[in-house]
Design a protein around this motif. Structure first.
Motif, PDB file in Angstrom:
ATOM      1  N   ARG A 144       0.846  -1.195   0.000  1.00 19.53           N
ATOM      2  CA  ARG A 144       0.000   0.000   0.000  1.00 19.53           C
ATOM      3  C   ARG A 144       0.882   1.246   0.000  1.00 19.53           C
ATOM      4  O   ARG A 144       2.102   1.128  -0.085  1.00 19.53           O
ATOM      5  N   TYR A 145       0.256   2.394   0.140  1.00 21.38           N
ATOM      6  CA  TYR A 145       1.022   3.636   0.175  1.00 21.38           C
ATOM      7  C   TYR A 145       1.957   3.631   1.384  1.00 21.38           C
ATOM      8  O   TYR A 145       1.556   3.254   2.485  1.00 21.38           O
ATOM      9  N   SER A 149       9.247   8.074  -1.682  1.00 25.72           N
ATOM     10  CA  SER A 149       9.276   8.802  -2.958  1.00 25.72           C
ATOM     11  C   SER A 149      10.562   9.625  -3.021  1.00 25.72           C
ATOM     12  O   SER A 149      11.489   9.368  -2.270  1.00 25.72           O
ATOM     13  N   ARG A 154      13.122   7.451  -7.159  1.00 22.45           N
ATOM     14  CA  ARG A 154      13.346   7.809  -8.556  1.00 22.45           C
ATOM     15  C   ARG A 154      14.608   7.135  -9.102  1.00 22.45           C
ATOM     16  O   ARG A 154      14.673   6.670 -10.232  1.00 22.45           O
ATOM     17  N   TRP A 157      13.875   3.489 -10.100  1.00 23.57           N
ATOM     18  CA  TRP A 157      13.141   3.340 -11.370  1.00 23.57           C
ATOM     19  C   TRP A 157      14.015   3.756 -12.549  1.00 23.57           C
ATOM     20  O   TRP A 157      14.019   3.121 -13.591  1.00 23.57           O
ATOM     21  N   TYR A 181      10.746  -4.800 -21.168  1.00 24.66           N
ATOM     22  CA  TYR A 181      10.286  -3.451 -20.845  1.00 24.66           C
ATOM     23  C   TYR A 181       8.822  -3.477 -20.378  1.00 24.66           C
ATOM     24  O   TYR A 181       8.449  -2.886 -19.363  1.00 24.66           O
ATOM     25  N   SER A 192       1.835   1.306  -8.645  1.00 26.34           N
ATOM     26  CA  SER A 192       1.172   2.619  -8.551  1.00 26.34           C
ATOM     27  C   SER A 192      -0.317   2.457  -8.248  1.00 26.34           C
ATOM     28  O   SER A 192      -0.889   3.212  -7.455  1.00 26.34           O
ATOM     29  N   ARG A 218      -0.916   8.743 -12.449  1.00 27.72           N
ATOM     30  CA  ARG A 218       0.240   7.836 -12.616  1.00 27.72           C
ATOM     31  C   ARG A 218      -0.009   6.719 -13.626  1.00 27.72           C
ATOM     32  O   ARG A 218       0.921   6.201 -14.206  1.00 27.72           O
ATOM     33  N   CYS A 321       8.386  -1.540   0.761  1.00 29.89           N
ATOM     34  CA  CYS A 321       8.490  -1.504  -0.708  1.00 29.89           C
ATOM     35  C   CYS A 321       9.534  -2.531  -1.167  1.00 29.89           C
ATOM     36  O   CYS A 321       9.394  -3.168  -2.208  1.00 29.89           O
ATOM     37  N   GLY A 325       8.776  -5.400  -3.551  1.00 30.88           N
ATOM     38  CA  GLY A 325       9.605  -5.319  -4.765  1.00 30.88           C
ATOM     39  C   GLY A 325      10.313  -6.646  -4.978  1.00 30.88           C
ATOM     40  O   GLY A 325      10.297  -7.221  -6.070  1.00 30.88           O
TER      41      GLY A 325
HETATM   42  P1  FAD Z   1       7.389   6.995 -10.090  1.00 29.32           P
HETATM   43  O1  FAD Z   1       6.324   5.980  -9.915  1.00 29.32           O
HETATM   44  O2  FAD Z   1       8.544   6.968  -9.146  1.00 29.32           O
HETATM   45  O3  FAD Z   1       7.917   6.897 -11.592  1.00 29.32           O
HETATM   46  C1  FAD Z   1       9.175   7.442 -12.018  1.00 29.32           C
HETATM   47  C2  FAD Z   1       9.101   7.709 -13.525  1.00 29.32           C
HETATM   48  O4  FAD Z   1       8.950   6.468 -14.222  1.00 29.32           O
HETATM   49  C3  FAD Z   1       7.869   8.549 -13.938  1.00 29.32           C
HETATM   50  O5  FAD Z   1       8.140   9.911 -13.884  1.00 29.32           O
HETATM   51  C4  FAD Z   1       7.627   8.067 -15.351  1.00 29.32           C
HETATM   52  O6  FAD Z   1       8.467   8.752 -16.266  1.00 29.32           O
HETATM   53  C5  FAD Z   1       8.044   6.611 -15.320  1.00 29.32           C
HETATM   54  N1  FAD Z   1       6.900   5.705 -15.126  1.00 29.32           N
HETATM   55  C6  FAD Z   1       5.968   5.723 -14.151  1.00 29.32           C
HETATM   56  N2  FAD Z   1       5.133   4.687 -14.262  1.00 29.32           N
HETATM   57  C7  FAD Z   1       5.527   3.989 -15.346  1.00 29.32           C
HETATM   58  C8  FAD Z   1       5.054   2.812 -15.978  1.00 29.32           C
HETATM   59  N3  FAD Z   1       4.012   2.122 -15.503  1.00 29.32           N
HETATM   60  N4  FAD Z   1       5.692   2.387 -17.090  1.00 29.32           N
HETATM   61  C9  FAD Z   1       6.761   3.063 -17.586  1.00 29.32           C
HETATM   62  N5  FAD Z   1       7.260   4.177 -17.023  1.00 29.32           N
HETATM   63  C10 FAD Z   1       6.657   4.635 -15.918  1.00 29.32           C
HETATM   64  N6  FAD Z   1       5.570   3.416  -2.911  1.00 29.32           N
HETATM   65  C11 FAD Z   1       4.539   3.125  -2.071  1.00 29.32           C
HETATM   66  O7  FAD Z   1       3.877   4.038  -1.578  1.00 29.32           O
HETATM   67  N7  FAD Z   1       4.214   1.808  -1.786  1.00 29.32           N
HETATM   68  C12 FAD Z   1       4.910   0.765  -2.301  1.00 29.32           C
HETATM   69  O8  FAD Z   1       4.620  -0.406  -2.003  1.00 29.32           O
HETATM   70  C13 FAD Z   1       6.009   1.063  -3.179  1.00 29.32           C
HETATM   71  N8  FAD Z   1       6.752   0.057  -3.696  1.00 29.32           N
HETATM   72  C14 FAD Z   1       7.837   0.370  -4.478  1.00 29.32           C
HETATM   73  C15 FAD Z   1       8.623  -0.665  -4.974  1.00 29.32           C
HETATM   74  C16 FAD Z   1       9.737  -0.374  -5.743  1.00 29.32           C
HETATM   75  C17 FAD Z   1      10.579  -1.507  -6.262  1.00 29.32           C
HETATM   76  C18 FAD Z   1      10.085   0.982  -6.011  1.00 29.32           C
HETATM   77  C19 FAD Z   1      11.300   1.318  -6.822  1.00 29.32           C
HETATM   78  C20 FAD Z   1       9.290   2.020  -5.530  1.00 29.32           C
HETATM   79  C21 FAD Z   1       8.174   1.720  -4.763  1.00 29.32           C
HETATM   80  N9  FAD Z   1       7.359   2.738  -4.254  1.00 29.32           N
HETATM   81  C22 FAD Z   1       6.304   2.426  -3.448  1.00 29.32           C
HETATM   82  C23 FAD Z   1       7.545   4.137  -4.678  1.00 29.32           C
HETATM   83  C24 FAD Z   1       6.660   4.458  -5.892  1.00 29.32           C
HETATM   84  O9  FAD Z   1       6.808   3.468  -6.901  1.00 29.32           O
HETATM   85  C25 FAD Z   1       7.014   5.804  -6.540  1.00 29.32           C
HETATM   86  O10 FAD Z   1       8.383   5.810  -6.875  1.00 29.32           O
HETATM   87  C26 FAD Z   1       6.725   7.004  -5.643  1.00 29.32           C
HETATM   88  O11 FAD Z   1       5.380   6.973  -5.234  1.00 29.32           O
HETATM   89  C27 FAD Z   1       6.996   8.338  -6.387  1.00 29.32           C
HETATM   90  O12 FAD Z   1       6.213   8.395  -7.576  1.00 29.32           O
HETATM   91  P2  FAD Z   1       6.466   9.369  -8.790  1.00 29.32           P
HETATM   92  O13 FAD Z   1       5.196  10.053  -9.105  1.00 29.32           O
HETATM   93  O14 FAD Z   1       7.650  10.228  -8.511  1.00 29.32           O
HETATM   94  O15 FAD Z   1       6.757   8.437 -10.050  1.00 29.32           O
END
Ligand code: FAD
Length: 392
Positions: A144-145, A149, A154, A157, A181, A192, A218, A321, A325
């Protein structure tokens, strides 16, 4: 609505959106939701404190919702503590790592020979039974959330997309790299969706609920991200269906015969479900990949990239996470192993046998459950947002 925007066959797969939504709602989702509550599937073995091999530690995030509650040793099933079956030389000959790249659509039907401890060529494993591994009750630690971040998230990812799978897959990208990919992007969409569906709306009152804005910003406003989620779901579903006999025969022993029998029966219901097999017999066709003489080389290259992604999970700076993950990347690695590492024939012309670790099967089914839940949420929540993009 989402239902209208996404019609036709899911790209690179063999079933259409409508069928996927129907089968997921009626069969896959209800069975999996029940299955993951049983002891066999709710305890996951994981190394939570691990060094990141790519950069110095970010430090764990400090949010309370980031931390994982580990189980006391007395809670996890007794049979899980016993040593694994040791493979004979003959069995080892039939394992992963063979050079041929040809892929068969079937697996030997008498396959389960006990849980084994054997490396997965697609993942960076930390399976060895040592003191650093803990069992986590997944039901007590839902995905969950968490508030994770900023630069730490970043960086993960970015590293996943830029170093290990091209972020903007062009037409020139071969099909195999495109698949990698899409699997990662689909998993990213699912993460997300889950954080948006179970979001901390008000910290003061500890109010949790759906954040539709985040879901839209997202995922839903990017048709490709939605499509990649469906693709990843079908890919993993195909792996589960391909390994149907193995999964049906597997030993779901946690020391509680009633619950273990029910576990086995639910697995059987899912993998051999007549409507599922009739309506979507081949969710993804793995035999189309790794063709041509560069196939074996390409496979090793993609395997290395996926292994790197798996190792990057040690760098996730939030414990919960990191847990999810690691579980989901191991689940994807297991699906890749089932689909691509069981070659058609060995030298004696016998089908090669699938060997999985117990933890791999736990990860695989929990991953499929997370993806199935995301597909259902997207399908159901999409229309209520009211600003659904058109599919490109
Ligand atoms: P992010 O989700 O960080 O995305 C980074 C960039 O990737 C985006 O700007 C976009 O360009 C690109 N992108 C985004 N989505 C996609 C997609 N589907 N396909 C292709 N490109 C894409 N947060 C939690 O609250 N709970 C969790 O359980 C959680 N688990 C995580 C597990 C892992 C392995 C990682 C690396 C992160 C996790 N996070 C979790 C953090 C979450 O995924 C986001 O990184 C965070 O919420 C910030 O989001 P953001 O809007 O900056 O974009």
């Amino acid at each position: 609505t989402v239902a209208k925007a996404y019609t036709g066959i899911v790209e690179d797969c063999c079933c259409d959106y409508e069928t996927v939504n129907r089968l997921n709602k009626k069969i896959v989702h209800p069975i999996l939701q029940e299955l993951v509550t049983f002891p066999f599937f709710r305890y996951f073995k994981v190394k939570l404190w691990c060094d990141c091999e790519f950069w110095p530690d970010d430090g764990m995030c400090k949010l309370r919702d980031c931390s994982v509650c580990e189980c006391p040793e007395s809670e996890f099933p007794e049979p899980f503590k016993k040593p694994f079956h040791v493979l004979s030389d003959y069995e080892l000959m039939c394992q992963e790592g063979r050079q041929q790249a040809s892929v068969d659509r079937t697996i030997d039907s008498k396959v389960f020979k006990g849980w084994v401890e054997i490396d997965n060529p697609w993942t960076h494993d930390d399976e060895a039974d040592n003191a650093e591994l803990t069992y986590v009750n997944l039901q007590l630690n839902p995905e969950r959330y968490t508030g994770y971040s900023g630069t730490s998230a970043r960086r993960i990812w970015d590293a996943i997309y830029s170093d290990n799978c091209s972020k903007f897959p062009s037409d020139e990208l071969c099909q195999e790299k495109r698949v990698l990919y899409k699997l990662i992007s689909g998993l990213h969409s699912s993460i997300s969706v889950h954080l948006a569906a179970d979001y901390l709306l008000d910290e003061a009152t500890n109010l949790w609920g759906q954040n539709l804005e985040i879901m839209y910003d997202r995922v839903l406003r990017y048709p490709d991200r939605v499509k990649n989620l469906y693709f990843t779901f079908l890919f993993v579903l195909r792996a589960v269906m391909k390994a149907a006999d193995y999964l049906e025969q597997a030993e779901y022993n946690t020391g509680n015969p009633m619950e273990d029998l029910k576990t086995q029966s639910l697995v059987r219901q899912l993998v051999h479900h007549p409507n599922l097999r009739a309506s979507c017999p081949l969710p993804f066709d793995e035999a189309k990949l790794w063709q041509g003489h560069s196939g074996p080389e390409l496979k090793l290259e993609v395997q290395k990239q996926f292994k790197n992604i798996s190792a990057l999970m040690d760098c996730v700076g939030c414990e919960k996470c990191r847990l999810w993950g690691k579980l989901q990347v191991l689940g994807l690695g297991t699906a890749l192993k089932i689909l691509f590492s069981v070659n058609s024939h060995n030298l004696e012309d016998k089908p090669l046998q699938l060997q999985l670790q117990r933890n791999e099967v736990i990860a695989l089914m929990n991953l499929l459950n997370r993806l199935s839940e995301s597909v259902k949420l997207i399908h159901e929540m999409g229309p209520s947002i009211g600003k659904i993009p058109k599919a490109s």
